[in-house]
Design a protein around this motif. Structure first.
Motif, mmCIF file in Angstrom:
data_model
loop_
_atom_site.group_PDB
_atom_site.id
_atom_site.type_symbol
_atom_site.label_atom_id
_atom_site.label_comp_id
_atom_site.label_asym_id
_atom_site.label_seq_id
_atom_site.Cartn_x
_atom_site.Cartn_y
_atom_site.Cartn_z
ATOM 1 N N ALA A 17 0.844 -1.192 0.000
ATOM 2 C CA ALA A 17 0.000 0.000 0.000
ATOM 3 C C ALA A 17 0.879 1.241 0.000
ATOM 4 C CB ALA A 17 -0.913 0.000 1.216
ATOM 5 N N ASP A 18 0.492 2.222 -0.826
ATOM 6 C CA ASP A 18 1.278 3.445 -0.926
ATOM 7 C C ASP A 18 0.752 4.569 -0.036
ATOM 8 O OD1 ASP A 18 -1.021 3.808 -2.388
ATOM 9 O OD2 ASP A 18 -0.036 4.614 -4.159
ATOM 10 N N LYS A 19 -0.350 4.319 0.657
ATOM 11 C CA LYS A 19 -0.937 5.308 1.567
ATOM 12 C C LYS A 19 -1.312 4.619 2.867
ATOM 13 C CE LYS A 19 -1.110 8.742 -1.446
ATOM 14 N NZ LYS A 19 -0.473 9.996 -1.322
ATOM 15 N N GLU A 20 -1.205 5.340 3.986
ATOM 16 C CA GLU A 20 -1.500 4.773 5.290
ATOM 17 C C GLU A 20 -2.946 4.337 5.459
ATOM 18 O OE1 GLU A 20 -0.615 6.544 9.277
ATOM 19 O OE2 GLU A 20 1.290 6.943 8.274
ATOM 20 N N PHE A 21 -3.880 5.030 4.821
ATOM 21 C CA PHE A 21 -5.293 4.714 5.022
ATOM 22 C C PHE A 21 -5.713 3.403 4.351
ATOM 23 C CE2 PHE A 21 -5.260 7.290 1.167
ATOM 24 C CZ PHE A 21 -6.195 6.679 0.344
ATOM 25 N N LEU A 22 -4.893 2.861 3.467
ATOM 26 C CA LEU A 22 -5.190 1.579 2.818
ATOM 27 C C LEU A 22 -4.835 0.437 3.763
ATOM 28 C CD1 LEU A 22 -3.683 2.378 -0.691
ATOM 29 C CD2 LEU A 22 -6.092 2.434 -0.039
ATOM 30 N N SER A 23 -5.579 -0.645 3.708
ATOM 31 C CA SER A 23 -5.371 -1.773 4.617
ATOM 32 C C SER A 23 -4.228 -2.684 4.172
ATOM 33 C CB SER A 23 -6.659 -2.581 4.748
ATOM 34 O OG SER A 23 -7.645 -1.842 5.383
ATOM 35 N N GLY A 24 -3.032 -2.160 4.095
ATOM 36 C CA GLY A 24 -1.850 -2.975 3.921
ATOM 37 C C GLY A 24 -1.394 -3.374 2.533
ATOM 38 N N HIS A 46 -7.239 -2.647 -6.566
ATOM 39 C CA HIS A 46 -8.230 -2.820 -5.511
ATOM 40 C C HIS A 46 -7.526 -2.800 -4.164
ATOM 41 C CE1 HIS A 46 -10.481 -4.414 -8.956
ATOM 42 N NE2 HIS A 46 -11.543 -4.010 -8.285
ATOM 43 N N ALA A 47 -8.201 -2.236 -3.187
ATOM 44 C CA ALA A 47 -7.704 -2.200 -1.815
ATOM 45 C C ALA A 47 -8.917 -2.204 -0.894
ATOM 46 C CB ALA A 47 -6.840 -0.958 -1.577
ATOM 47 N N VAL A 48 -8.670 -2.237 0.390
ATOM 48 C CA VAL A 48 -9.747 -2.163 1.368
ATOM 49 C C VAL A 48 -9.471 -0.975 2.283
ATOM 50 C CG1 VAL A 48 -10.861 -3.337 3.321
ATOM 51 C CG2 VAL A 48 -10.247 -4.631 1.266
ATOM 52 N N VAL A 49 -10.508 -0.161 2.492
ATOM 53 C CA VAL A 49 -10.434 0.990 3.384
ATOM 54 C C VAL A 49 -11.683 0.969 4.257
ATOM 55 C CG1 VAL A 49 -10.287 3.510 3.560
ATOM 56 C CG2 VAL A 49 -9.216 2.341 1.629
ATOM 57 N N THR A 73 -2.924 11.140 -9.240
ATOM 58 C CA THR A 73 -3.350 9.749 -9.302
ATOM 59 C C THR A 73 -4.834 9.651 -8.958
ATOM 60 O OG1 THR A 73 -1.147 9.025 -8.649
ATOM 61 C CG2 THR A 73 -2.908 7.439 -8.378
ATOM 62 N N ALA A 74 -5.521 8.741 -9.606
ATOM 63 C CA ALA A 74 -6.963 8.563 -9.400
ATOM 64 C C ALA A 74 -7.298 8.304 -7.934
ATOM 65 C CB ALA A 74 -7.469 7.411 -10.260
ATOM 66 N N TRP A 75 -8.433 8.837 -7.512
ATOM 67 C CA TRP A 75 -8.931 8.575 -6.161
ATOM 68 C C TRP A 75 -9.472 7.148 -6.088
ATOM 69 C CZ3 TRP A 75 -12.314 13.447 -4.766
ATOM 70 C CH2 TRP A 75 -11.468 14.552 -4.588
ATOM 71 N N TRP A 76 -9.578 6.640 -4.871
ATOM 72 C CA TRP A 76 -10.116 5.309 -4.638
ATOM 73 C C TRP A 76 -11.633 5.419 -4.506
ATOM 74 C CZ3 TRP A 76 -7.137 1.075 -4.900
ATOM 75 C CH2 TRP A 76 -5.749 1.247 -4.808
ATOM 76 N N GLU A 77 -12.374 4.769 -5.379
ATOM 77 C CA GLU A 77 -13.835 4.793 -5.334
ATOM 78 C C GLU A 77 -14.357 3.512 -4.701
ATOM 79 O OE1 GLU A 77 -15.868 6.079 -8.869
ATOM 80 O OE2 GLU A 77 -14.154 7.339 -9.449
ATOM 81 N N VAL A 78 -15.371 3.659 -3.849
ATOM 82 C CA VAL A 78 -15.964 2.520 -3.164
ATOM 83 C C VAL A 78 -16.703 1.652 -4.190
ATOM 84 C CG1 VAL A 78 -17.649 1.809 -1.416
ATOM 85 C CG2 VAL A 78 -16.167 3.783 -0.991
ATOM 86 N N PHE A 91 -9.368 -11.459 -2.373
ATOM 87 C CA PHE A 91 -8.536 -10.395 -1.813
ATOM 88 C C PHE A 91 -9.342 -9.546 -0.827
ATOM 89 C CE2 PHE A 91 -6.985 -6.001 -1.954
ATOM 90 C CZ PHE A 91 -5.670 -6.178 -1.569
ATOM 91 N N ASN A 92 -10.543 -9.170 -1.218
ATOM 92 C CA ASN A 92 -11.410 -8.371 -0.357
ATOM 93 C C ASN A 92 -11.648 -9.076 0.976
ATOM 94 O OD1 ASN A 92 -13.315 -6.294 0.371
ATOM 95 N ND2 ASN A 92 -14.965 -7.620 -0.300
ATOM 96 N N SER A 93 -11.956 -10.344 0.918
ATOM 97 C CA SER A 93 -12.190 -11.123 2.134
ATOM 98 C C SER A 93 -10.932 -11.204 2.990
ATOM 99 C CB SER A 93 -12.664 -12.525 1.755
ATOM 100 O OG SER A 93 -12.831 -13.320 2.897
ATOM 101 N N PHE A 94 -9.804 -11.476 2.363
ATOM 102 C CA PHE A 94 -8.527 -11.587 3.085
ATOM 103 C C PHE A 94 -8.174 -10.285 3.793
ATOM 104 C CE2 PHE A 94 -3.902 -11.222 3.351
ATOM 105 C CZ PHE A 94 -3.575 -12.404 3.988
ATOM 106 N N GLN A 95 -8.457 -9.145 3.156
ATOM 107 C CA GLN A 95 -8.117 -7.834 3.713
ATOM 108 C C GLN A 95 -9.165 -7.324 4.703
ATOM 109 O OE1 GLN A 95 -4.750 -7.908 2.686
ATOM 110 N NE2 GLN A 95 -5.062 -5.727 2.825
ATOM 111 N N GLY A 96 -10.220 -8.093 4.927
ATOM 112 C CA GLY A 96 -11.236 -7.687 5.899
ATOM 113 C C GLY A 96 -12.352 -6.841 5.321
#
Length: 151
Positions: A17-24, A46-49, A73-78, A91-96
């Motif tokens: 993850a390149d930003k702290e708010f992303l889940s790892g 894809h990431a989980v926030v 860089t593009a924002w992360w959209e839900v 991946f989504n499940s693994f990241q919570g």
């Protein structure tokens, strides 16, 4: 670390993850079109926030980290409807990340801005509180909100 049979380091890969708010971690997928090289394919990330699956789309690495018409860089959209199967779902499940997104009209989270600020939709407008100066910005579209954010 997320592991999956489809992770090959090329078409599907996991990035730090390149930003702290992303889940790892970030799952990046590239789908080359018409027999082109994988390096020329756009990238879906894809990431989980906050327990929600988020996504963004980036140009091929040969172009850079942002599209030429974008200010950054593009924002992360839900993701409104997270997938139920496949590598992104795993991946989504693994990241919570939640399997089912609960809509909350009082806090209709739609995206995360560059520094992890929450972008919400209220009525017919999108709004964000910019962390750099505490200014609340409101616009009728995400595109207009991004332009105001970087102005």
């Amino acid at each position: 670390m997320f592991e999956h049979k489809d992770l090959d380091g090329q078409k599907h890969r996991v990035l730090d993850a390149d930003k702290e708010f992303l889940s790892g971690a970030i799952l990046e997928t590239r789908e080359p079109k018409n027999g082109q090289a994988i390096e020329s394919a756009g990238r879906a990330q894809h990431a989980v926030v906050e327990g929600s699956l988020v996504e963004r789309f980036l140009p091929p690495e040969t172009i850079g980290e942002k599209w030429s018409h974008e200010p950054s860089t593009a924002w992360w959209e839900v993701v409104g409807h997270p997938p139920h199967a496949g590598i992104v779902a795993d991946f989504n499940s693994f990241q919570g990340g939640a399997y089912h997104r609960t809509l909350n009209p009082a806090d209709n989270l739609v995206a995360f801005a560059e520094q992890g600020e929450r972008v919400v939709m209220s009525g017919s407008a999108y709004s964000v509180v910019r962390s750099s100066d505490g200014t609340t910005l409101e616009q009728p579209s995400l595109l207009a909100l991004r332009a105001a954010y970087y102005a």
